[in-house]
Scaffold this motif. Structure first.
Motif, short mmCIF file in Angstrom:
data_model
loop_
_atom_site.label_atom_id
_atom_site.label_comp_id
_atom_site.label_asym_id
_atom_site.label_seq_id
_atom_site.Cartn_x
_atom_site.Cartn_y
_atom_site.Cartn_z
N TRP A 1 0.91 -1.27 -0.10
CA TRP A 1 0.17 0.10 -0.07
C TRP A 1 0.75 1.25 -0.09
CZ3 TRP A 1 -5.01 -0.76 -0.81
CH2 TRP A 1 -5.57 -2.18 -0.52
N GLU A 2 0.54 1.99 -0.67
CA GLU A 2 1.16 3.59 -0.99
C GLU A 2 0.07 4.51 -0.81
OE1 GLU A 2 4.09 3.97 -0.45
OE2 GLU A 2 4.97 2.00 -0.84
N THR A 3 -0.04 5.94 -0.40
CA THR A 3 -0.88 6.91 -0.47
C THR A 3 -0.98 7.16 -2.05
OG1 THR A 3 0.97 8.62 -0.58
CG2 THR A 3 -0.15 7.80 1.38
N ALA A 4 -2.45 7.45 -2.28
CA ALA A 4 -2.72 7.77 -3.61
C ALA A 4 -3.74 9.08 -3.65
CB ALA A 4 -3.75 6.54 -4.13
N THR A 5 -4.18 9.23 -4.72
CA THR A 5 -4.94 10.57 -5.02
C THR A 5 -6.61 10.30 -4.82
OG1 THR A 5 -3.12 11.59 -6.34
CG2 THR A 5 -5.45 12.49 -6.38
N LEU A 6 -7.12 10.90 -3.79
CA LEU A 6 -8.39 10.78 -3.47
C LEU A 6 -9.24 11.79 -4.64
CD1 LEU A 6 -10.69 9.84 -1.92
CD2 LEU A 6 -10.74 11.74 -0.51
N MET A 7 -10.16 11.05 -5.67
CA MET A 7 -10.93 11.72 -6.62
C MET A 7 -12.39 11.84 -6.24
SD MET A 7 -8.20 11.94 -8.55
CE MET A 7 -8.77 12.56 -10.08
N ASN A 8 -13.33 12.74 -6.65
CA ASN A 8 -14.28 13.00 -6.61
C ASN A 8 -15.30 13.33 -7.77
OD1 ASN A 8 -16.60 13.56 -4.66
ND2 ASN A 8 -16.35 15.70 -4.33
N TYR A 9 -16.36 12.64 -8.00
CA TYR A 9 -17.09 12.36 -9.08
C TYR A 9 -18.70 12.42 -8.39
CZ TYR A 9 -12.78 10.92 -11.14
OH TYR A 9 -11.41 10.75 -11.46
N SER A 10 -19.32 12.83 -9.50
CA SER A 10 -20.92 12.92 -9.04
C SER A 10 -21.36 11.27 -8.51
CB SER A 10 -21.60 13.00 -10.46
OG SER A 10 -21.62 12.29 -11.41
N GLY A 11 -20.65 10.52 -9.03
CA GLY A 11 -20.93 9.12 -8.63
C GLY A 11 -20.32 8.72 -7.28
N GLY A 12 -19.42 9.44 -6.73
CA GLY A 12 -18.87 9.15 -5.56
C GLY A 12 -17.24 9.20 -5.68
N PHE A 13 -16.71 8.92 -4.69
CA PHE A 13 -14.99 8.83 -4.41
C PHE A 13 -14.65 7.93 -5.49
CE2 PHE A 13 -16.14 10.14 0.03
CZ PHE A 13 -15.64 11.34 -0.04
N GLY A 14 -13.42 8.29 -6.07
CA GLY A 14 -12.54 7.37 -6.82
C GLY A 14 -10.83 7.60 -6.38
N VAL A 15 -10.24 6.58 -7.01
CA VAL A 15 -8.94 6.69 -6.44
C VAL A 15 -8.00 6.56 -7.93
CG1 VAL A 15 -6.96 5.30 -5.29
CG2 VAL A 15 -9.34 5.63 -4.42
N LYS A 16 -6.84 7.52 -7.76
CA LYS A 16 -5.94 7.35 -8.97
C LYS A 16 -4.63 6.82 -8.05
CE LYS A 16 -3.25 9.75 -12.35
NZ LYS A 16 -3.08 11.45 -12.99
N ASN A 17 -4.12 5.48 -8.27
CA ASN A 17 -2.98 5.30 -7.74
C ASN A 17 -1.56 5.32 -8.44
OD1 ASN A 17 -2.34 2.90 -9.51
ND2 ASN A 17 -4.24 2.01 -8.85
N ARG A 18 -0.34 5.05 -7.86
CA ARG A 18 0.77 5.42 -8.45
C ARG A 18 1.33 4.20 -9.12
NH1 ARG A 18 4.29 8.05 -4.13
NH2 ARG A 18 3.30 6.72 -2.40
N GLY A 19 0.64 3.27 -9.48
CA GLY A 19 1.05 2.07 -10.02
C GLY A 19 1.90 2.33 -11.46
N THR A 20 3.20 2.13 -11.70
CA THR A 20 3.40 2.22 -12.91
C THR A 20 3.26 1.27 -14.01
OG1 THR A 20 5.78 1.04 -12.18
CG2 THR A 20 5.55 3.48 -12.18
N ASN A 21 2.75 0.05 -13.51
CA ASN A 21 2.35 -1.04 -14.33
C ASN A 21 0.49 -1.04 -14.56
OD1 ASN A 21 4.74 -2.33 -14.92
ND2 ASN A 21 4.53 -3.55 -13.14
N ASP A 22 0.16 0.24 -14.37
CA ASP A 22 -1.27 0.33 -14.72
C ASP A 22 -1.40 1.59 -15.77
OD1 ASP A 22 -3.91 0.21 -14.24
OD2 ASP A 22 -4.06 0.64 -12.09
N PRO A 23 -1.15 1.46 -16.81
CA PRO A 23 -1.25 2.68 -17.71
C PRO A 23 -2.24 3.48 -17.91
CG PRO A 23 -1.05 0.39 -19.13
CD PRO A 23 -0.78 0.09 -17.46
N GLY A 24 -3.64 2.57 -17.79
CA GLY A 24 -4.93 3.33 -17.66
C GLY A 24 -5.44 3.96 -16.54
N GLU A 25 -4.39 3.95 -15.50
CA GLU A 25 -4.89 4.60 -14.44
C GLU A 25 -5.31 5.95 -14.35
OE1 GLU A 25 -5.99 4.66 -10.28
OE2 GLU A 25 -5.80 2.87 -11.80
N GLY A 26 -6.36 6.21 -13.89
CA GLY A 26 -6.99 7.88 -13.90
C GLY A 26 -7.98 7.95 -15.21
N THR A 27 -8.12 7.22 -16.04
CA THR A 27 -9.05 7.08 -17.23
C THR A 27 -10.02 6.36 -16.91
OG1 THR A 27 -7.88 5.53 -18.46
CG2 THR A 27 -7.11 7.86 -18.62
N ASN A 28 -11.23 6.47 -17.71
CA ASN A 28 -12.41 5.52 -17.55
C ASN A 28 -12.03 3.95 -17.98
OD1 ASN A 28 -14.86 4.67 -17.35
ND2 ASN A 28 -15.93 6.02 -18.92
#
Length: 262
Positions: A73-100
């Motif tokens: 576990w590492e700290t990530a970025t807490l995101m806020n959307y109309s549907g609720g909380f989301g998360v943007k993590n810092r994994g380098t093997n997660d190229p689609g992270e932060g997109t739908n």
């Protein structure tokens, strides 16, 4: 004073004492949602504060990553959307992270271990011990399999660099895992009624308990959690103290009468 009257007074004092020492009832159900946030920061480690006083809770985001030295576990970025909380993590093997759809709480991406998946989580840090009763998601893609844990230790928990399975050996207890949760519906959790000041809501991870569910396809946004906060218990409430003093005085008076010559 007649013996029967004295006994009645003793019984009344004892009943008053017992009633005042009885557990207090929990407060009404409270909901903590993404709409009431006061935000601090906009990068990894940021937080949202909801409520005030004893009902205050801080919400932060975490994600397991492939960052050295520990794929945990590492700290990530807490995101806020109309549907609720989301998360943007810092994994380098997660190229689609932060997109739908990976702007949600999800378990997509490879953390570098055999069969390992990068898992997102929200940590709820309450001002006082809280019994969570349900959660609501406002959006999902694919499944929405969810794991919920509570912290049972005395000191504030440290998640950083711990693996998912490592949490279970460091004070965290699995409360339950809930499969394919429906959007905009109160999902009951925590059937045992356990309380804690720290709660973790994550995308399903089989390291907590293998339910045989697939991983890598769980995406959801957390709209709210709800629960109650039992009022703090004092060791000797004032009404109980008064009743106990009365009980002692009556007992002493009765004992003295028995010693007087007739």
């Amino acid at each position: 004073m007649k013996k029967s009257k004295l006994i009645s007074q003793l019984a009344l004092a004892t009943a008053m004492s017992a009633a005042s020492l009885a557990p207090q009832t929990a407060s009404a159900l409270t909901t903590w949602g993404n709409g009431g946030c006061v935000w601090s920061g906009d990068m990894a480690g940021n937080l949202c504060t909801i409520g005030t006083g004893n009902a205050k809770v801080n919400v932060t985001a975490y994600g397991t990553t492939d960052l050295a030295p520990v794929q945990g576990w590492e700290t990530a970025t807490l995101m806020n959307y109309s549907g609720g909380f989301g998360v943007k993590n810092r994994g380098t093997n997660d190229p689609g992270e932060g997109t739908n759809p990976e702007h949600a709480i999800d378990n997509n991406g490879n953390n570098g271990t055999a069969g390992g998946f990068i898992t997102d989580a929200l940590l709820f840090s309450f001002e006082q011990s809280t019994i969570l009763r349900n959660l609501t998601i406002g959006w999902k893609s694919g499944d929405a399999d969810i794991s919920v844990l509570r912290y049972t230790g005395q000191l504030p928990p440290v998640l950083t660099d711990k693996t998912p399975s490592g949490l279970l050996s460091s004070g965290w207890q699995l409360v339950g895992q809930y499969g394919n949760v429906t959007t905009n519906t109160n999902q009951a959790i925590n059937a045992s009624g356990g309380a804690s000041s720290w709660w973790l809501v994550t995308a399903y991870n089989s390291a907590f308990q293998n339910k045989g569910w697939t991983m890598g396809d769980d995406y959801f946004k957390l709209l709210s959690v709800a629960g109650d906060q039992p009022p703090p218990q004092s060791q000797t409430p004032e009404p109980a103290s008064l009743a106990l003093v009365g009980l002692a005085a009556l007992s002493l008076g009765y004992a003295r009468r028995r010693r007087l010559p007739r």
